[in-house]
Every structure is written in structure tokens, then in C-alpha cells.
Design a protein around this motif. Structure first.
Motif, PDB file in Angstrom:
ATOM      1  N   GLN A  48      32.344  -9.351  18.422  1.00 20.39           N
ATOM      2  CA  GLN A  48      31.461  -8.419  19.109  1.00 20.39           C
ATOM      3  C   GLN A  48      31.066  -7.301  18.158  1.00 20.39           C
ATOM      4  OE1 GLN A  48      33.737  -7.325  22.587  1.00 20.39           O
ATOM      5  NE2 GLN A  48      32.374  -8.524  23.863  1.00 20.39           N
ATOM      6  N   GLY A  49      29.828  -6.874  18.259  1.00 19.79           N
ATOM      7  CA  GLY A  49      29.347  -5.775  17.438  1.00 19.79           C
ATOM      8  C   GLY A  49      28.735  -6.216  16.123  1.00 19.79           C
ATOM      9  N   ILE A  50      28.747  -7.523  15.812  1.00 17.14           N
ATOM     10  CA  ILE A  50      28.148  -7.986  14.565  1.00 17.14           C
ATOM     11  C   ILE A  50      26.616  -7.938  14.698  1.00 17.14           C
ATOM     12  CG2 ILE A  50      28.250 -10.427  15.220  1.00 17.14           C
ATOM     13  CD1 ILE A  50      28.587 -11.107  12.269  1.00 17.14           C
ATOM     14  N   CYS A  51      25.975  -7.408  13.674  1.00 16.48           N
ATOM     15  CA  CYS A  51      24.518  -7.346  13.616  1.00 16.48           C
ATOM     16  C   CYS A  51      24.045  -8.360  12.575  1.00 16.48           C
ATOM     17  CB  CYS A  51      24.062  -5.941  13.227  1.00 16.48           C
ATOM     18  SG  CYS A  51      22.266  -5.795  13.038  1.00 16.48           S
ATOM     19  N   VAL A  52      23.127  -9.224  12.965  1.00 10.72           N
ATOM     20  CA  VAL A  52      22.568 -10.232  12.062  1.00 10.72           C
ATOM     21  C   VAL A  52      21.094  -9.904  11.869  1.00 10.72           C
ATOM     22  CG1 VAL A  52      22.110 -12.685  11.729  1.00 10.72           C
ATOM     23  CG2 VAL A  52      24.206 -11.956  12.897  1.00 10.72           C
ATOM     24  N   SER A  53      20.711  -9.576  10.634  1.00  8.45           N
ATOM     25  CA  SER A  53      19.333  -9.183  10.334  1.00  8.45           C
ATOM     26  C   SER A  53      18.637 -10.247   9.499  1.00  8.45           C
ATOM     27  CB  SER A  53      19.307  -7.861   9.550  1.00  8.45           C
ATOM     28  OG  SER A  53      19.804  -6.807  10.328  1.00  8.45           O
ATOM     29  N   SER A  54      17.359 -10.443   9.785  1.00  6.58           N
ATOM     30  CA  SER A  54      16.556 -11.362   8.983  1.00  6.58           C
ATOM     31  C   SER A  54      15.784 -10.570   7.927  1.00  6.58           C
ATOM     32  CB  SER A  54      15.590 -12.136   9.878  1.00  6.58           C
ATOM     33  OG  SER A  54      14.679 -11.268  10.508  1.00  6.58           O
ATOM     34  N   ASP A  55      15.302 -11.276   6.930  1.00  9.95           N
ATOM     35  CA  ASP A  55      14.577 -10.660   5.818  1.00  9.95           C
ATOM     36  C   ASP A  55      13.092 -10.554   6.175  1.00  9.95           C
ATOM     37  OD1 ASP A  55      13.273 -10.039   3.409  1.00  9.95           O
ATOM     38  OD2 ASP A  55      14.682 -11.219   2.226  1.00  9.95           O
ATOM     39  N   PRO A  56      12.522  -9.346   6.182  1.00  7.38           N
ATOM     40  CA  PRO A  56      11.106  -9.204   6.541  1.00  7.38           C
ATOM     41  C   PRO A  56      10.162  -9.929   5.584  1.00  7.38           C
ATOM     42  CG  PRO A  56      12.124  -7.042   6.165  1.00  7.38           C
ATOM     43  CD  PRO A  56      13.161  -8.082   5.905  1.00  7.38           C
ATOM     44  N   ALA A  57      10.597 -10.173   4.347  1.00  7.55           N
ATOM     45  CA  ALA A  57       9.732 -10.801   3.342  1.00  7.55           C
ATOM     46  C   ALA A  57       9.737 -12.326   3.408  1.00  7.55           C
ATOM     47  CB  ALA A  57      10.159 -10.353   1.951  1.00  7.55           C
ATOM     48  N   LYS A  58      10.620 -12.919   4.211  1.00  9.31           N
ATOM     49  CA  LYS A  58      10.758 -14.375   4.214  1.00  9.31           C
ATOM     50  C   LYS A  58      10.089 -15.070   5.398  1.00  9.31           C
ATOM     51  CE  LYS A  58      14.892 -14.701   1.398  1.00  9.31           C
ATOM     52  NZ  LYS A  58      16.257 -15.219   1.321  1.00  9.31           N
ATOM     53  N   GLY A  59       9.300 -14.380   6.182  1.00 11.28           N
ATOM     54  CA  GLY A  59       8.586 -15.023   7.286  1.00 11.28           C
ATOM     55  C   GLY A  59       9.416 -15.134   8.548  1.00 11.28           C
ATOM     56  N   ASP A  60       8.894 -15.940   9.477  1.00 12.75           N
ATOM     57  CA  ASP A  60       9.511 -16.075  10.792  1.00 12.75           C
ATOM     58  C   ASP A  60      10.977 -16.516  10.701  1.00 12.75           C
ATOM     59  OD1 ASP A  60       7.094 -15.382  11.883  1.00 12.75           O
ATOM     60  OD2 ASP A  60       6.618 -17.374  12.655  1.00 12.75           O
ATOM     61  N   VAL A  61      11.734 -16.105  11.711  1.00 14.93           N
ATOM     62  CA  VAL A  61      13.159 -16.440  11.795  1.00 14.93           C
ATOM     63  C   VAL A  61      13.424 -17.042  13.172  1.00 14.93           C
ATOM     64  CG1 VAL A  61      13.769 -14.107  12.589  1.00 14.93           C
ATOM     65  CG2 VAL A  61      15.521 -15.561  11.555  1.00 14.93           C
ATOM     66  N   THR A  62      14.298 -18.036  13.215  1.00 14.70           N
ATOM     67  CA  THR A  62      14.711 -18.630  14.482  1.00 14.70           C
ATOM     68  C   THR A  62      16.202 -18.389  14.658  1.00 14.70           C
ATOM     69  OG1 THR A  62      13.013 -20.336  14.380  1.00 14.70           O
ATOM     70  CG2 THR A  62      14.872 -20.756  15.841  1.00 14.70           C
ATOM     71  N   PHE A  63      16.546 -17.805  15.806  1.00 14.75           N
ATOM     72  CA  PHE A  63      17.938 -17.599  16.187  1.00 14.75           C
ATOM     73  C   PHE A  63      18.258 -18.593  17.300  1.00 14.75           C
ATOM     74  CE2 PHE A  63      16.680 -13.278  14.780  1.00 14.75           C
ATOM     75  CZ  PHE A  63      17.636 -13.061  13.815  1.00 14.75           C
ATOM     76  N   ILE A  64      19.387 -19.296  17.185  1.00 17.60           N
ATOM     77  CA  ILE A  64      19.840 -20.221  18.218  1.00 17.60           C
ATOM     78  C   ILE A  64      21.230 -19.783  18.645  1.00 17.60           C
ATOM     79  CG2 ILE A  64      20.375 -22.614  18.800  1.00 17.60           C
ATOM     80  CD1 ILE A  64      18.436 -23.450  16.544  1.00 17.60           C
ATOM     81  N   ASN A  65      21.389 -19.494  19.924  1.00 17.33           N
ATOM     82  CA  ASN A  65      22.648 -18.992  20.457  1.00 17.33           C
ATOM     83  C   ASN A  65      23.440 -20.132  21.101  1.00 17.33           C
ATOM     84  OD1 ASN A  65      24.758 -17.595  21.562  1.00 17.33           O
ATOM     85  ND2 ASN A  65      23.531 -16.450  23.028  1.00 17.33           N
ATOM     86  N   ARG A  66      24.405 -20.632  20.394  1.00 16.82           N
ATOM     87  CA  ARG A  66      25.318 -21.648  20.920  1.00 16.82           C
ATOM     88  C   ARG A  66      26.711 -21.032  21.103  1.00 16.82           C
ATOM     89  NH1 ARG A  66      21.347 -23.992  22.502  1.00 16.82           N
ATOM     90  NH2 ARG A  66      20.317 -25.634  21.334  1.00 16.82           N
ATOM     91  N   THR A  67      26.727 -19.721  21.413  1.00 11.79           N
ATOM     92  CA  THR A  67      27.983 -19.026  21.707  1.00 11.79           C
ATOM     93  C   THR A  67      28.057 -18.786  23.206  1.00 11.79           C
ATOM     94  OG1 THR A  67      27.154 -16.747  21.595  1.00 11.79           O
ATOM     95  CG2 THR A  67      27.762 -17.799  19.503  1.00 11.79           C
ATOM     96  N   ASN A  68      29.153 -18.214  23.653  1.00 12.45           N
ATOM     97  CA  ASN A  68      29.279 -17.836  25.051  1.00 12.45           C
ATOM     98  C   ASN A  68      28.938 -16.361  25.250  1.00 12.45           C
ATOM     99  OD1 ASN A  68      31.546 -16.724  23.841  1.00 12.45           O
ATOM    100  ND2 ASN A  68      32.935 -17.281  25.497  1.00 12.45           N
ATOM    101  N   GLY A  69      28.276 -15.744  24.267  1.00 13.76           N
ATOM    102  CA  GLY A  69      27.919 -14.328  24.344  1.00 13.76           C
ATOM    103  C   GLY A  69      26.422 -14.102  24.409  1.00 13.76           C
TER     104      GLY A  69
END
Length: 107
Positions: A48-69
Motif C-alpha cells: 500500500q502507498g506505492i506510486c507507479v509513474s509512467s514516462d511522459p516522453a514514451k507515449g501511452d501507458v497501459t495499467f492492468i490491475n490483477r491485484t485485490n486492491g
């Protein structure tokens, strides 16, 4: 005898409070996937509390949540609460512009 029982009761209550507070900071179970610029990064059982940031210079990002959170989404890197936009729910995936970030807050 009464003072001993009261002391034991107070210690038991304090112990229960301590256990209750520590269990709320457990990791989510499962895996979060972040794919950007053809590369996938996995986060297994993220805390809990982890921040995951994508790179603005690398284009679109896809996040897939396969956790229970549940994850909060932010329109800027760094998970700044002023830019909180939406949620990434359990089992959901989102494709967002580069530079977005997500924060795992609850399970």
C-alpha cells in the motif's frame, strides 16, 4: 487481583490495536502490470502507498490491475493528490497518456 486483571485487559486492548494498525499496511495480493513503449513492468504483491509513474516522453501507458486492491489514477507523475482523476479497480485495465501515475491505497 482486580488491578492485575485491569492491567492485563489494558495490555490486551493495546495489543489488539497494534495488530489492527499493522495489518492495514499489508501488500495487495496479485500483480500490477504497466506497459509503455513495448516494455512491461510487473509489480507482484505491491505494498500500500506505492506510486507507479509512467514516462511522459514514451507515449501511452497501459495499467492492468490483477491485484485485490484499488488504485487511484493521477494525470501527472508522482501521484500528487491535486491531480487525482479516477480509479483502477480490481480486474480493470486503462490506457492513458504518458506521464500518468497510479497509487495503491486499499485492498
Amino acid at each position: 487481583m482486580r488491578k492485575i486483571l485491569m492491567s492485563l485487559g489494558a495490555m490486551t486492548a493495546a495489543g489488539m490495536l497494534t495488530v489492527g494498525l499493522t495489518t492495514s499496511a499489508q501488500a495487495a495480493t496479485g500483480t500490477l502490470y504497466m506497459t509503455q513503449a513495448g516494455q512491461t513492468t510487473t509489480y507482484t504483491d505491491p505494498k500500500q502507498g506505492i506510486c507507479v509513474s509512467s514516462d511522459p516522453a514514451k507515449g501511452d501507458v497501459t495499467f492492468i490491475n490483477r491485484t485485490n486492491g484499488v488504485w487511484f489514477t493521477y494525470s501527472r507523475p508522482g501521484c500528487d493528490s491535486a491531480y487525482q482523476v479516477d480509479y483502477l479497480r480490481v480486474g480493470q485495465h486503462l490506457t492513458l497518456p504518458g506521464g500518468w501515475s497510479i497509487l495503491q491505497l486499499q485492498k
